[in-house]
Every structure is written in C-alpha cells, then in structure tokens.
Design an enzyme around this catalytic site. Structure first.
Site, PDB file in Angstrom:
ATOM      1  N   TYR A 100     134.087   1.742  40.204  1.00 24.10           N
ATOM      2  CA  TYR A 100     135.414   1.735  39.584  1.00 24.10           C
ATOM      3  C   TYR A 100     136.561   1.562  40.579  1.00 24.10           C
ATOM      4  O   TYR A 100     137.688   1.895  40.260  1.00 24.10           O
ATOM      5  CB  TYR A 100     135.628   3.023  38.788  1.00 24.10           C
ATOM      6  CG  TYR A 100     134.641   3.206  37.669  1.00 24.10           C
ATOM      7  CD1 TYR A 100     134.503   2.242  36.669  1.00 24.10           C
ATOM      8  CD2 TYR A 100     133.839   4.331  37.602  1.00 24.10           C
ATOM      9  CE1 TYR A 100     133.599   2.407  35.644  1.00 24.10           C
ATOM     10  CE2 TYR A 100     132.930   4.507  36.576  1.00 24.10           C
ATOM     11  CZ  TYR A 100     132.812   3.542  35.599  1.00 24.10           C
ATOM     12  OH  TYR A 100     131.904   3.702  34.574  1.00 24.10           O
TER      13      TYR A 100
ATOM     14  N   SER B 232     130.127  10.525  35.717  1.00 22.28           N
ATOM     15  CA  SER B 232     129.684   9.426  34.874  1.00 22.28           C
ATOM     16  C   SER B 232     128.806   8.459  35.668  1.00 22.28           C
ATOM     17  O   SER B 232     127.746   8.851  36.140  1.00 22.28           O
ATOM     18  CB  SER B 232     130.898   8.726  34.246  1.00 22.28           C
ATOM     19  OG  SER B 232     130.496   7.867  33.197  1.00 22.28           O
ATOM     20  N   TYR B 233     129.249   7.221  35.831  1.00 19.38           N
ATOM     21  CA  TYR B 233     128.437   6.252  36.574  1.00 19.38           C
ATOM     22  C   TYR B 233     128.191   6.762  37.979  1.00 19.38           C
ATOM     23  O   TYR B 233     127.072   6.696  38.492  1.00 19.38           O
ATOM     24  CB  TYR B 233     129.147   4.899  36.619  1.00 19.38           C
ATOM     25  CG  TYR B 233     128.290   3.726  37.048  1.00 19.38           C
ATOM     26  CD1 TYR B 233     127.731   3.651  38.318  1.00 19.38           C
ATOM     27  CD2 TYR B 233     128.046   2.670  36.187  1.00 19.38           C
ATOM     28  CE1 TYR B 233     126.958   2.570  38.716  1.00 19.38           C
ATOM     29  CE2 TYR B 233     127.278   1.570  36.568  1.00 19.38           C
ATOM     30  CZ  TYR B 233     126.734   1.537  37.836  1.00 19.38           C
ATOM     31  OH  TYR B 233     125.974   0.464  38.223  1.00 19.38           O
TER      32      TYR B 233
ATOM     33  N   TRP C 225     128.369  -1.270  25.184  1.00 27.30           N
ATOM     34  CA  TRP C 225     128.837  -2.623  24.855  1.00 27.30           C
ATOM     35  C   TRP C 225     130.311  -2.724  25.238  1.00 27.30           C
ATOM     36  O   TRP C 225     130.739  -3.704  25.857  1.00 27.30           O
ATOM     37  CB  TRP C 225     128.641  -2.853  23.352  1.00 27.30           C
ATOM     38  CG  TRP C 225     129.163  -4.147  22.820  1.00 27.30           C
ATOM     39  CD1 TRP C 225     128.463  -5.307  22.649  1.00 27.30           C
ATOM     40  CD2 TRP C 225     130.499  -4.421  22.368  1.00 27.30           C
ATOM     41  NE1 TRP C 225     129.277  -6.290  22.128  1.00 27.30           N
ATOM     42  CE2 TRP C 225     130.528  -5.771  21.945  1.00 27.30           C
ATOM     43  CE3 TRP C 225     131.663  -3.669  22.290  1.00 27.30           C
ATOM     44  CZ2 TRP C 225     131.684  -6.371  21.448  1.00 27.30           C
ATOM     45  CZ3 TRP C 225     132.815  -4.270  21.799  1.00 27.30           C
ATOM     46  CH2 TRP C 225     132.817  -5.606  21.386  1.00 27.30           C
TER      47      TRP C 225
ATOM     48  N   ASP D 147     130.478  15.786  25.473  1.00 30.96           N
ATOM     49  CA  ASP D 147     130.304  14.660  26.385  1.00 30.96           C
ATOM     50  C   ASP D 147     129.109  13.809  25.982  1.00 30.96           C
ATOM     51  O   ASP D 147     128.127  14.311  25.431  1.00 30.96           O
ATOM     52  CB  ASP D 147     130.113  15.142  27.818  1.00 30.96           C
ATOM     53  CG  ASP D 147     129.935  13.974  28.763  1.00 30.96           C
ATOM     54  OD1 ASP D 147     130.848  13.137  28.830  1.00 30.96           O
ATOM     55  OD2 ASP D 147     128.866  13.852  29.388  1.00 30.96           O
TER      56      ASP D 147
ATOM     57  N   HIS E 125     134.274  13.785  27.980  1.00 31.22           N
ATOM     58  CA  HIS E 125     133.813  13.144  29.202  1.00 31.22           C
ATOM     59  C   HIS E 125     134.853  13.223  30.322  1.00 31.22           C
ATOM     60  O   HIS E 125     135.986  12.775  30.182  1.00 31.22           O
ATOM     61  CB  HIS E 125     133.498  11.675  28.900  1.00 31.22           C
ATOM     62  CG  HIS E 125     132.748  10.965  29.982  1.00 31.22           C
ATOM     63  ND1 HIS E 125     131.452  11.277  30.305  1.00 31.22           N
ATOM     64  CD2 HIS E 125     133.112   9.958  30.813  1.00 31.22           C
ATOM     65  CE1 HIS E 125     131.037  10.487  31.272  1.00 31.22           C
ATOM     66  NE2 HIS E 125     132.027   9.685  31.607  1.00 31.22           N
TER      67      HIS E 125
END
Length: 623
Positions: free
Chosen positions: A71, A138-139, A183, A277, A307
C-alpha cells in the site's frame, strides 16, 4: 568545542540508555528507496528509519521493526518515526511489483521467500542486531504470517492485526462462496501502485474502470479479457482464477495456518482482530491451531472492532463505549516488542492487555439508548480469559420452529417446512457485517438491519425482514440475560430445485422498541454462507440432486455478546448476501463462468427428522 563536548556526552547517555533497553532518541534519520535484492535479482524498494542524535544516526546495533506492504511504504512514516524515536530501527518495504519495487505482484505467494531474503539483508546491516519484529494490518498482517511460515531465522516476534490467512476457508473464499470485497480490492488496486499504473494513459483507463465498478459489480461474472482489467494482467489473472477456484486446496496454500500450524516458526505471536472484522474467524482459528502447536507464547485479543480500527469504539451505527478503544496504537505494541526483542521485564504476562493469553470484549451490556451522535449504546467490557474457546462454554442448540420461532427444544410437528424463492437477479442486500476493503460497495460493522441511503442497493427505509426471501426465526423475549461467546455454527436441513445454490445465516440481537428506538433495533452480530456444491467438503465439488434433503453447515463468524433480558435471539436464513458474497446463479455452471441464472425454490426443514438449528456457545452466568 563546548558544543561538541555536550554532543558527545549526550550521545554517550543515549548509548547507555540503549544498552539498558530504554533508548528514547529525540531524532531520527531516514534513508529512502534502498533497493534490496532478492534471490532472483528483483529489487524491492525499502526505507530505513534510524534513531539519531543531532542529526547523526546512533551507531549501536538495534532491533528492527519491519513492515512489508503493498500500500506504499511512504504511509508507514508515522509508525516509523515513533519506533525510530523509541529505540528501534524501522524498515518499511514495498512488496514485489507494488509502488517503487520491481517485479510482478502476486497475491502473497512471493512474500514468504521475499520476507526471508529481506530479513537476511537486515541481519547483515551494521545498524541491526539481527532481531526482527514485524508490524502491520490486513495484507501486511498476512506478510507477517508468510514470513513466519517461511521460518526466517531473524524473525523473533509478530503482531499480525486483522491478518490475511486461510484464504480458502473463510474471509476470501468462504465455504465455496467468493467474498466480493476482494473483487473490489482488485478493481481499485490494479490502478494504484501497480506496474500498469506507471503509464498515465493506462492508469486513467483503470481509474475509469474503478469509478464505474458499480456497473461491473451488477454485471458479474467478470470475464478474462472483457474489461479494462486486462491492462493489468497479473491482477486480472489472480482475480479470475480466484473467482473460478472454489476448492480449498493448493491454490489457496499460502498462509494456510489452520491446516499446517507446524510450519509456523515457534516465536511469540500476538493475534489481533475484532468481532466485526473480515478476518475475525480466521484470527480465532489461528489461535486455536497455533496455541496447540508452538510454545510461542500465543496471545489473542478480540475487540468490538471493524477492520483496522482498534483505536475507535463506535463502528457502523453502534457505540461500545470509550473503553473499547486502544487509544495509543504504538505504545502497546512497543511494550510487546520491548519484552521480546530487548528482554525488558514489563507488563507482558502481568497486566492488560497482556495479563492472560486471551482478552475479549464482551459486547451488549449498554443501556440501549441513543447517544449524541445517533448511535445505539450497545456497550460492553473487557475480560481476560485463559483459553479460546472458553472451557466453561455450554453449547446450546436453538432449533428453528414452524411459524418462525426459535427454541431450545426441537420442533415436534412432522413434515414441517418453510419455503421461499431465491432469485439471483434480486439478491438480499448486505447491511454491515464482517467486512474490509468495502470502499463504497459495503458498509462495515454493526447496523440496524434496515435499508436507507447508506445502502446503495437497498435505499428504502424498510427492514430487511420484510423481504419474502429472508426467513426470520426468533426466540420469545428473554427472561434473563444470556451471554454468547465463542464459535457459532448453523446446521441447516434444506433442499432446492437447483443443482447448486447457496444458503446464508445471520445472527441478530433484537432490541425491543424504546423511546430512543421506537421501531426497535435489529443488531447484526455475525453471518455466514455455504455453497451447495461444497456442502460435503471444502476441497471437492459435488452438485446437488434437486429436491433431495441435505444437511448444510454454515459457519458464522465468532462473537461475544450479552443478549439482555427482553431482547430476542434471531437467526435470518436466506440464499444471498450481496455484495458481501458473489451471487449463486443456481445453474451449476463452472464457477464464475455462468451465462444463465435460474430462480430456485428453497425448502428449509424443521421437524424431528430434520432438526435445523443454530448452536450457540452460551457462557453460564457468574455465581
């Protein structure tokens, strides 16, 4: 000369403090865009933040806090400054193929090997003592798991927050269904920081696609080569493959902790997530798996959070009280790192939030009023526990009843069913829940289950229970408070006219009407889904025989909630939850390759031979 002498003296004091594990530098220096080579020659852009005195970096070798993310590493500046001024070197790295790093992006699959190579590089630097702790959400919580699974020797501890893991089990593919927030993630990130976005014209095309994604969303499936996503081929390739691949097999092997906890490096792990989350269910699953497998120690904290929002206490339409928030996001992490990376005897293992292996926020003890911001005061409190699930749990079945009841005794009427039609062209809209990467297509967290302008595909101010395709089963008003804390499953006996279809379930805390809420408040707590072709196994597809009765297991996300006296426990059953999950066309065509849709006649059974039920982890009241 006096200034130089003072500087040397100050530097000596700083080094003394560092040796004692208490370095608090007042300055830092940063080296931007160091290109760190991986074993295949690809170079990853890396920023190094170091403690400094009067603009000169401290010479002592120090432990490192590492963040590897897709990010843009520039966004790590705040965390980096904090840790660089508190006795650590902070390293931020763009993952492969993202922003200033070379190579081609792949969803997490390079991050184990790249993490090992990054850690080895760090260990050789003159400013590193070879001890690394990782940070990220997260990622880049997932990059922590990837590096721990890869066994990087320099890695000494991790704090994965809302972290990507077990992608084929829940939170990405969910019992065979696809979570459309990914998506959405692809449609947005294919044109942000990608290789394709380096070309201005291509970037403009991808931005236009992202801006128009509501059109694409309502015209699924996304097909290879048929949208501007083809301009970012690695992103299109992953998305199409992911939407076509429902089975939880080697395709989803990366970060599969639940099935392979023995591969996880034996280091201290602090798992962080929230009841609302998107990765909450996998966070508790990881704790169960790792706490049985590695010495760790392994810690778990679950708050009432959405989240990445541990510093907030109001989520969606609900407030849980000021105490629900962790106000200082860096200080509590530093306490953990100081203990495991510097050997400091501090609150870890002694005081909150590290007093016990498990810390949970029990929701639902508020007064149900409306606060000054218009939020429902659901409230709650923190509680320390020794294990998860809680040893004192009394698993209690609440059975679906004819006429919409929900009771602890199974229905006695024979051949009792409730039927509805599921039209893929008119799916049940999503109103809150366990969501991330929603970015306009989804709202996160706790919401009254009622439409309005905040729900793009359900803007009428009417309750979701008014729909014909939502079956409501609820208890009578409770005679006393009931705490539900733990893992939740629905066992559903059902048949369909389709060869493949979905069944969904949602747990709701029903507030009675009040002065502040004249219509009551239907508070969502957790939801789940199962795709018919994966009813028997998450690894193998098997289509259904129309009209045949099957038992379906719907795994909801875990929760901790007190259903107060006068409230009702409610379970909503349907066959869609859009755009939380992709919509099943009911045709049995290969996943994401359908051209047709069919209306399915769905039958839910609730009789002695087919005891459909929700199994709630009830916690006995303290004596």
């Amino acid at each position: 000369m006096q200034k130089r002498t003072l500087g040397v003296a100050l530097f000596a004091v700083v080094l003394c403090l560092a040796s004692a594990g208490a370095l608090v530098a007042q300055d830092y220096v940063v080296e931007k865009n160091v290109m760190v080579p991986m074993r295949d020659g690809i170079r990853l852009a890396t920023d190094v933040y170091r403690p400094a005195v009067e603009g000169q970096s401290v010479a002592e070798k120090l432990p490192v806090i590492l963040s590897r993310l897709p990010y843009n590493k520039d966004g790590q500046a705040t965390a980096a400054k904090y840790f660089a001024t508190h006795g650590y070197v902070f390293v931020a790295q763009d993952t492969r193929g993202r922003y200033k790093s070379e190579g081609t992006w792949h969803m997490l699959t390079d991050d184990g090997v790249d993490g090992v190579d990054c850690a080895a590089w760090i260990g050789k630097q003159p400013w590193s003592n070879g001890r690394i702790g990782m940070i990220g959400t997260s990622y880049f919580g997932g990059t922590q798991h990837a590096m721990a699974l890869a066994g990087a020797p320099e890695l000494k501890t991790v704090i994965p927050v809302d972290a990507m893991s077990n992608l084929g089990r829940q939170s990405l593919r969910n019992a065979g269904a696809f979570e459309l927030r990914f998506w959405n993630w692809i449609f947005l990130n294919a044109g942000r920081g990608s290789n394709a976005a380096l070309d201005e014209g291509t970037a403009a095309e991808l931005k236009e696609m992202a801006d128009e994604r509501f059109y694409y969303l309502t015209h699924l499936p996304t097909r290879r080569g048929m949208t501007p996503l083809k301009l970012a081929p690695e992103y299109e390739d992953w998305l199409i493959n992911a939407m076509e691949h429902g089975a939880n097999d080697e395709f989803w092997a990366q970060n599969n902790i639940v099935d392979h906890p023995e591969q996880y490096k034996d280091i201290p792990v602090y798992l962080v997530s929230g009841w609302y989350d998107s990765w909450g269910g996998n966070n508790t699953a990881n704790y169960i798996a790792l706490s049985k497998t590695i010495k760790g120690p392994v810690y778990l904290i679950m708050g009432p959070w959405i989240h990445g929002a541990q510093s907030s206490y109001a989520h969606g339409q609900v407030t849980f009280g000021n105490e629900a928030a962790i106000a200082d996001q860096w200080a509590w992490r530093q306490e953990w790192y100081d203990h495991w990376l510097k050997g400091i005897d501090n609150s870890v293992g002694k005081a909150a939030p590290f007093a016990t292996p498990v810390r949970i926020f029990v929701m639902g003890t508020g007064d149900g009023s409306k606060d000054e911001k218009g939020c429902l005061v659901h409230g709650g409190y923190w509680r320390d526990e020794q294990e998860w699930p809680l040893a004192r749990t009394k698993y209690t079945s609440f059975y679906l009843q004819p006429g919409g009841g929900l009771a602890t005794k199974a229905a006695t009427a024979p051949n009792s069913v409730t039927q509805f039609q599921f039209d893929p062209a008119d799916p049940v809209p999503t109103i809150g829940g366990n969501i991330s990467s929603g970015d306009d297509i989804l709202v996160q967290g706790a919401w009254n289950q009622k439409g309005g302008p905040h729900i793009w595909n359900f803007q009428q101010p009417v309750p979701i229970s008014s729909r014909r395709d939502v079956l409501v089963f609820q208890t009578e008003p409770l005679e006393e408070d009931l705490e539900v804390t733990g893992e939740i499953e629905v066992k559903l006996y059902a048949s369909s006219s389709a060869v493949d279809t979905d069944f969904t379930a949602k747990l709701i805390d029903v507030y009675p009407p009040s002065t502040d809420w004249p219509g009551g408040f239907d508070l969502n707590l957790g939801d789940g889904i199962v795709r018919g072709r994966f009813r028997e196994s998450l690894t193998k597809e098997k289509l259904m025989t129309p009209g045949e009765v099957y038992e379906f297991t719907i795994k909801l996300y875990p929760t901790s909630n007190v259903f107060k006296q006068g409230h009702r426990i409610r379970v909503d059953i349907s066959s869609s939850n859009f755009p939380r999950f992709d919509v099943n066309p009911n045709t049995g065509e290969p996943l994401n390759r359908n051209r047709l849709t069919k209306v399915a006649d769905q039958t839910i059974y609730h009789d002695p031979e087919h005891p459909s039920r929700i199994m709630l982890p009830v916690i006995p009241a303290a004596k």
